[in-house]
Design a protein around this motif. Sequence first.
Motif, mmCIF file in Angstrom:
data_model
loop_
_atom_site.group_PDB
_atom_site.id
_atom_site.type_symbol
_atom_site.label_atom_id
_atom_site.label_comp_id
_atom_site.label_asym_id
_atom_site.label_seq_id
_atom_site.Cartn_x
_atom_site.Cartn_y
_atom_site.Cartn_z
ATOM 1 N N TYR A 258 0.825 -1.212 0.000
ATOM 2 C CA TYR A 258 0.000 0.000 0.000
ATOM 3 C C TYR A 258 0.863 1.268 0.000
ATOM 4 N N LYS A 259 1.972 1.205 0.724
ATOM 5 C CA LYS A 259 2.880 2.345 0.785
ATOM 6 C C LYS A 259 3.552 2.585 -0.560
ATOM 7 N N LEU A 260 3.900 1.496 -1.253
ATOM 8 C CA LEU A 260 4.558 1.610 -2.559
ATOM 9 C C LEU A 260 3.579 2.023 -3.659
ATOM 10 N N ASP A 261 2.343 1.516 -3.559
ATOM 11 C CA ASP A 261 1.336 1.823 -4.585
ATOM 12 C C ASP A 261 -0.053 1.652 -3.984
ATOM 13 N N PRO A 262 -0.702 2.742 -3.576
ATOM 14 C CA PRO A 262 -2.026 2.645 -2.943
ATOM 15 C C PRO A 262 -3.079 1.988 -3.834
ATOM 16 N N LYS A 263 -2.812 1.903 -5.155
ATOM 17 C CA LYS A 263 -3.771 1.300 -6.079
ATOM 18 C C LYS A 263 -3.309 -0.084 -6.544
ATOM 19 N N VAL A 264 -2.446 -0.714 -5.762
ATOM 20 C CA VAL A 264 -1.875 -1.998 -6.161
ATOM 21 C C VAL A 264 -2.940 -3.070 -6.365
ATOM 22 N N ASP A 265 -4.063 -2.973 -5.647
ATOM 23 C CA ASP A 265 -5.113 -3.985 -5.706
ATOM 24 C C ASP A 265 -6.415 -3.309 -5.298
ATOM 25 N N PRO A 266 -7.486 -3.531 -6.045
ATOM 26 C CA PRO A 266 -8.774 -2.921 -5.656
ATOM 27 C C PRO A 266 -9.205 -3.297 -4.240
ATOM 28 N N ASP A 267 -8.712 -4.432 -3.748
ATOM 29 C CA ASP A 267 -9.100 -4.907 -2.420
ATOM 30 C C ASP A 267 -8.057 -4.597 -1.352
ATOM 31 N N ILE A 268 -7.092 -3.730 -1.627
ATOM 32 C CA ILE A 268 -5.992 -3.517 -0.685
ATOM 33 C C ILE A 268 -6.487 -2.987 0.655
ATOM 34 N N LEU A 269 -7.493 -2.115 0.664
ATOM 35 C CA LEU A 269 -8.007 -1.595 1.934
ATOM 36 C C LEU A 269 -8.670 -2.711 2.742
ATOM 37 N N PHE A 270 -9.406 -3.575 2.052
ATOM 38 C CA PHE A 270 -10.016 -4.717 2.743
ATOM 39 C C PHE A 270 -8.939 -5.644 3.291
ATOM 40 N N ASN A 271 -7.918 -5.913 2.479
ATOM 41 C CA ASN A 271 -6.839 -6.802 2.928
ATOM 42 C C ASN A 271 -6.079 -6.211 4.111
ATOM 43 N N LEU A 272 -5.911 -4.905 4.129
ATOM 44 C CA LEU A 272 -5.275 -4.263 5.288
ATOM 45 C C LEU A 272 -6.156 -4.403 6.527
ATOM 46 N N GLY A 273 -7.464 -4.377 6.309
ATOM 47 C CA GLY A 273 -8.371 -4.629 7.429
ATOM 48 C C GLY A 273 -8.201 -6.034 7.969
ATOM 49 N N VAL A 274 -8.137 -7.016 7.063
ATOM 50 C CA VAL A 274 -7.939 -8.409 7.471
ATOM 51 C C VAL A 274 -6.608 -8.565 8.210
ATOM 52 N N ALA A 275 -5.552 -7.943 7.660
ATOM 53 C CA ALA A 275 -4.218 -8.070 8.257
ATOM 54 C C ALA A 275 -4.188 -7.516 9.676
ATOM 55 N N ASN A 276 -4.795 -6.353 9.876
ATOM 56 C CA ASN A 276 -4.830 -5.773 11.221
ATOM 57 C C ASN A 276 -5.718 -6.591 12.150
ATOM 58 N N GLN A 277 -6.819 -7.118 11.643
ATOM 59 C CA GLN A 277 -7.694 -7.960 12.454
ATOM 60 C C GLN A 277 -6.954 -9.214 12.906
ATOM 61 N N GLU A 278 -6.208 -9.842 11.991
ATOM 62 C CA GLU A 278 -5.457 -11.054 12.342
ATOM 63 C C GLU A 278 -4.412 -10.767 13.420
ATOM 64 N N ASN A 279 -3.913 -9.547 13.475
ATOM 65 C CA ASN A 279 -2.920 -9.160 14.473
ATOM 66 C C ASN A 279 -3.546 -8.512 15.700
ATOM 67 N N LEU A 280 -4.887 -8.676 15.826
ATOM 68 C CA LEU A 280 -5.642 -8.182 16.987
ATOM 69 C C LEU A 280 -5.590 -6.667 17.120
ATOM 70 N N ARG A 281 -5.307 -5.996 16.024
ATOM 71 C CA ARG A 281 -5.329 -4.523 16.006
ATOM 72 C C ARG A 281 -6.700 -4.106 15.469
ATOM 73 N N PHE A 282 -7.703 -4.292 16.315
ATOM 74 C CA PHE A 282 -9.081 -4.179 15.859
ATOM 75 C C PHE A 282 -9.472 -2.746 15.496
#
Length: 678
Positions: free
Chosen positions: A93-117
């Motif tokens: 996301y830092k390198l290219d905010p448009k790298v994937d249409p789902d990048i914001l969702f995936n960042l949500g999943v990543a933070n959720q998996e790390n208990l950063r709710f």
Amino acid sequence: MESTNYRSFIFKILFFAYLLLSLSYITQAQNEKRYIKDGDAAKAAGDNPTALRLYLEAYKLNKTNASLNNKIGIQYIKSDYPHKCLSFFESAYKLDPKVDPDILFNLGVANQENLRFAEAIDFYTQFRATLPSSSPLLKKVDRRLYECANGIEFMAKPVDVKIESVGKVLNSTSPDFAPVISADEKVMIFTSRRPGSTGGLLDETGQYYEDIYISKKVNGQWGTPQNIGANINTDGHDASIALSADGSELFIYKDDGSGDIYYCKERPDGSWSKPLPIEGSVNSRSSYENAAAVSPDGNTLFFASNREGGYGGLDLYMVKMNDKGFWGKPVNLGPVINTEEDDEGPFMDFDGMTLYFSSRAHKGMGGYDIFKTYYDSTRSEWTDPINMGYPINTADNDIYFVLSGDGSHGYYASAKDDGVGEKDIYMISMPPREDKQALIAKMKAMNLDVQPVVTTPDPLPVPVVATAMLPITIKGVIKDADTGLPIVTSIQLTDANGELVAVVQANDKGMYSFVVHNAAATQYTLSAEKDGYGFVNKTFNVPGQTSSAQEITQNLALKKLAVGNIYVLRNIYFDFDKATLKQASNKELNNLLQLLEKNPGMQIEISGHTDSKGSDEYNRVLSKRRAQAVVNWLVSKGISKDRLSYEGYGETRPLASNDDEEDGRELNRRTEFKIIKQ
């Protein structure tokens, strides 16, 4: 003339060096593309472990490829270590905010998996705002937002349990999972993919086929696991799913086409009979049955199935044994338990009334959560499922939970960073139960051994003083170390055992507050982090409850990540006069590891410091060895040596006067890291 020749010679050398460098870059780029291409092919074939391995090889050659970082993050989500996706999605996301249409969702999943709710909620909310009102993804995102809100709630009130590995006697460097136990905890049967499997074959993922192993407890210690035998294990996958209370009847899962439940019995000589399919209507040709549990009296079987007529996905069913010893007609447990998502992993408590199971729905934190429900015989219905709470449940898949007969210990498998294999078996020391004596009496009536209960003599009578034990308030402010401005972020409070007590969010003035009940005199640690800042773990002493109100103020300061900045690692501990890291250092080390994973371009120097005791040279050497120990730990966790350096400064850089025998010298004995490149 000589000058001209010299210049010509130098030019040729530089040109040749440039040519070699160019060829090196070309070769590296070609290798990177080859790894990515092969990784894409493995992904398309459904071989996610191979795809991840190939992508990581490409990552070693180029860490600034946004698409590659995104691919690695996606593969980690599909792996047994989904929490490792965070740093890669953040880099993408830092390198290219448009790298994937789902990048914001995936960042949500990543933070959720790390208990950063809280952070996950932010990314899910941003992603939701991009969706049209007709999008089918809205339901999925709303479920995730609900899970994160639950996560914040559960982490603020953790369950009083202790989770620890059952040890290397049972766990191996291969995946070990699906433990089942006898009610008296004398027998454990589990599934493993360790070498030595029946047939010795590897599946398409490159791992050994699943085999079933058995271990027996002698004098309170688990014995070396043994392959349960060729009567049960085959060249294919064989998995344990349930064990009778006395440990004499084993239920297993066999992938015989649709996937069915089999059972086998222990013979008097300790060997096991050949597995036979469950009689009656439990197994179905057109459906999948993958999990089971048997009641303590052996007369009721609970199982999971995706057969037609359910509420969605896998549902839980119950079947009773009739007077002739045959299983009757299965009954769906109903909509109180079963949902449109998967509900499976049943286990019946020794009380015969409490059913534990795992579900992707209900009030969960993410993935599968473990729930319990009680059968109300007066109403002939199950009560609403109750989440078992954090840390039993996390944002990952928590499933296949079993419990000892007296309710003291739970067992399950999990993929944790401190494990010895991909999945390890863990024991949960459960909170005390009011019905424990009744459970013990029931076990004795069934001729089951009861684990000894340690009792202490009644204390001598003491004068009773009518005082109320008041809770302790721990409060403070979290600020930017340089500007003094308040920082809004979450703060964790953990006890001396490293168990999470609570999580709170600082307000817009940076103020936070914890209220601790029933606090004994002990140490607590406050932990805080925020993107763009170094983390902080601050350990302090709490005197315990008194008859008067107490307030303890602990202010925190976060320093921005910048080249040249130095950050103290306060909670790095070594054995006395040695460079051996203590286990109590793990939280600080893992925070540093996560920081480096989130910032793949960062290079740091680890420095060791001592007080003035001992000679100058001895202190310098000891501090350098301790700094090297930290570097070695980071390298063992996958951080490249190229990003790390270390130095020992001994007593030459004190933070306080060494004349202060306690506080001063304690401040000077420390480990630090300095950012060399960001």
